[in-house]
Write a protein that holds these residues in place. Structure first.
Motif: not given
Length: 126
Positions: A112-117, A83-95
């Motif tokens: 990175w904080k903006l991408v997380a938000a 599940l943690i790796e899936h959240v990492n993938r969600r962040c990596k969608i942003f180029r």
């Protein structure tokens, strides 16, 4: 740092230059509740000194294969960590988070904080 219940990104910590994740974790001095469970990968060897309630996969010793019990424990841990790796993938969608960062280095943490938000907002974690 991610909440497993809501899948929300709680905290983002970055380092200067190329640093190992564990050294960034040690330098960040995040205040974690002692009962909080940390699920880490094998790159975080020695995390027990910093947080007692942490779980790591068992590494095989030189010349000795892992027992069936250790393999089962590692597999159970990886099923929880996916599940943690899936959240990492969600962040990596942003180029900007995936490619080489070409902005000003003083803005890297903010980026990175903006991408997380945005990830939290997109997936309804807020």
């Amino acid at each position: 740092m991610i909440c497993r219940l809501t899948m929300a990104i709680l905290s983002v910590v970055t380092g200067k230059g190329r640093q190992h994740d564990f050294s960034i974790f040690k330098d960040s001095r995040l205040l974690l509740h002692p009962d909080a469970l940390l699920l880490a990968d094998s790159g975080y060897q020695g995390i027990k000194k910093h947080h007692q309630n942490s779980t790591l996969p068992v590494k095989k010793k030189k010349g000795q294969p892992l027992s069936a019990e250790d393999k089962a424990d590692n597999k159970a841990l990886s099923k929880r960590r996916i599940l943690i790796e899936h959240v990492n993938r969600r962040c990596k969608i942003f180029r900007i988070a995936k490619d080489v960062y070409r902005g000003k280095h003083k803005h890297y943490s903010l980026t990175w904080k903006l991408v997380a938000a945005l990830v939290n907002l997109r997936y309804g974690c807020i």
